[in-house]
Design an enzyme around this catalytic site. Structure first.
Site, PDB file in Angstrom:
ATOM      1  N   GLU B  46       0.836  -1.206   0.000  1.00 23.06           N
ATOM      2  CA  GLU B  46       0.000   0.000   0.000  1.00 23.06           C
ATOM      3  C   GLU B  46       0.875   1.263   0.000  1.00 23.06           C
ATOM      4  O   GLU B  46       1.865   1.328   0.728  1.00 23.06           O
ATOM      5  CB  GLU B  46      -0.891  -0.023   1.261  1.00 23.06           C
ATOM      6  N   LYS B 119      -9.759   2.228  -2.620  1.00 21.61           N
ATOM      7  CA  LYS B 119     -10.021   1.635  -1.297  1.00 21.61           C
ATOM      8  C   LYS B 119     -11.406   2.044  -0.786  1.00 21.61           C
ATOM      9  O   LYS B 119     -11.698   3.246  -0.661  1.00 21.61           O
ATOM     10  CB  LYS B 119      -8.931   2.093  -0.326  1.00 21.61           C
ATOM     11  N   CYS B 156      -5.764  -3.032   2.313  1.00 17.11           N
ATOM     12  CA  CYS B 156      -5.583  -2.951   3.770  1.00 17.11           C
ATOM     13  C   CYS B 156      -6.887  -3.064   4.578  1.00 17.11           C
ATOM     14  O   CYS B 156      -7.402  -4.154   4.707  1.00 17.11           O
ATOM     15  CB  CYS B 156      -4.798  -1.693   4.125  1.00 17.11           C
TER      16      CYS B 156
END
Lengths: 292, 292
Positions: B46, B119, B156
């Site tokens: 990330e 995300k 994540c």
């Protein structure tokens, strides 16, 4: 239900025989033993009163089913009242002729029947012919507020579905309970059997982690024809950490859970705060096909 | 994309400094090293080009963001074409002034930019102030058909949400990819840190199990102010078995995946067959309140 007060739970894993009275009385003895050791919530394995008849396909087994509530419930209501314990009883439910469910009932510590859950996800695999016996549940996901904790009951094959865990946790479960009958087949020895057990434990621990609640899984033991039931019942906390784990033999597994950990874990890892509920609509699709 | 042919994937986990060119060139060197060792798909962590600036809250960091596609993509397009490798690049995306995303782009083995994922689930916790920087993604869940495999990209915090994994798998992903920046804080030493790492690995392995696909997680390393990034990148198969796992140091982790295992695993444990899509509607609720 003061969350600061620990709750003692016992998981009863045992072999079963084709003598139903033998299964019932052995389980009663284990329940008394658990209560003597302080158990407040007692969890039984899937179809606890019977051998795992679903490895055969034969209509004679329908004679074993009974209404829920019915005779077995009434017998254990008395025991729950006497011992002041909550009992979760997985049963073979007869709804009417030709209509049966794989069901779990909850009896509160005063002996009162609180309700039932009907297994939603029904397997059909070599050795596990459940679609012949059980109509998929039609009661949805729900929780049972008992004297000692709020229980979310699911059954075996449900354990592979994060959706079922999520919906039951969102209904307010402190503890997700998976009565289970999972076994190795003869060709699944060695590392294959180990990887199955590991996957089975991992997916259930993940439900604790994703939802910040406790999980208890109760699996039978013993050899029944081709199936070696592996026991290994366990309890984990909201971090997914194993608190207690049974062997592969008959056992009463007892541990304490501290429900205040639900609050501390969820505040530390606030997954529910950030769910993108605007983006989950396709979860009710069967599959997302190309071009859809 | 013959599923019988194994695919070699490399996960690049590295520390980052505040010298962006240093991060970019170190990553390029690792990519060349991975390709020399046969990598066909290369996965970066990330925000791979930057230190994890989100532990501070300061608008000067917005100067680091760039359009996607933009200069970094173009730089790595050339590299992908030269080495004939697929690259997944997590970036700090500037959409316009005051509107930024935590994004990952996919470049195919011919150097072509295939698209991006933004995300969806954004954390905001001590040391992880991502809600200050990143608007939650608005592109939904999708997959990228590359030369060697169909990739599902998540990032994540998404890893804690079974819904995101499910939707991406149902879109056809062979491999779910989680570029990550997860760390221990100074007060989280010993068994606490261990339980966090274990929970992090367990939830991601569970997505492989529930969905019968591969999972790769790429986490950064090194100490950045208060955060100790724990590395430990890993790949697991559709049974959730770890195929390769990195240390806590800078490392190129390389392993092969056999996509035919997706078919054998899903046919053996056919979870998709039995999903109760008629019963999941409340997944789009925030919570199921009493009396609802």
């Amino acid at each position: 239900m003061n969350p600061e007060r620990p709750v003692t739970i016992s998981l009863i894993q045992t072999h079963c025989t084709s003598d139903i009275e033998d299964n019932l009385s052995r389980t009663e003895q284990f329940i008394r033993q658990a209560a003597e050791n302080g158990a407040q919530i007692i969890l039984l394995q899937e179809l606890f009163a019977w051998p795992y008849f679903c490895q055969e396909v034969h209509e004679r087994f329908f004679d074993w089913a009974e209404p829920v509530p019915g005779p077995i419930i009434h017998r254990f209501e008395s025991l729950a009242r006497e011992l002041e314990v909550v009992i979760v009883l997985p049963l073979f439910e007869k709804r009417t002729d030709g209509l049966y469910h794989n069901t779990a009932a909850v009896i509160d510590a005063d002996g009162k029947y609180l309700g039932k859950y009907r297994k939603m996800h029904i397997p059909e695999d070599p050795g596990f012919h459940e679609k012949f016996y059980f109509t998929p549940g039609d009661l949805g996901y729900s929780v049972f507020k008992t004297r000692y904790a709020t229980l979310g009951v699911l059954i075996c094959w449900d354990q592979w579905y994060p959706e079922a865990a999520r919906l039951t946790a969102m209904a307010g479960a402190d503890l997700l309970i998976y009565p289970t009958a999972i076994a190795s087949l003869p060709q699944e020895e060695g590392s294959v059997a180990t990887s199955y057990i590991d996957a089975w434990q991992t997916i259930q621990r993940s439900h604790a982690i994703a939802n910040g609640c406790f999980v208890a899984s109760i699996n039978r033991t013993g050899q029944e024809n081709n199936l070696s039931f592996w026991g290994r019942s366990f309890v984990c906390n909201p971090m997914g950490t194993i608190l207690a784990e049974a062997s592969g033999d008959d056992e009463v597994l007892t541990t304490q859970i501290h429900r205040s950990e639900i609050s501390t874990t969820r505040n530390s890892w606030p997954f529910f705060r950030d769910r993108r509920i605007d983006s989950y609509n396709a979860i009710v699709s069967r599959w997302i096909d190309d071009g859809e």
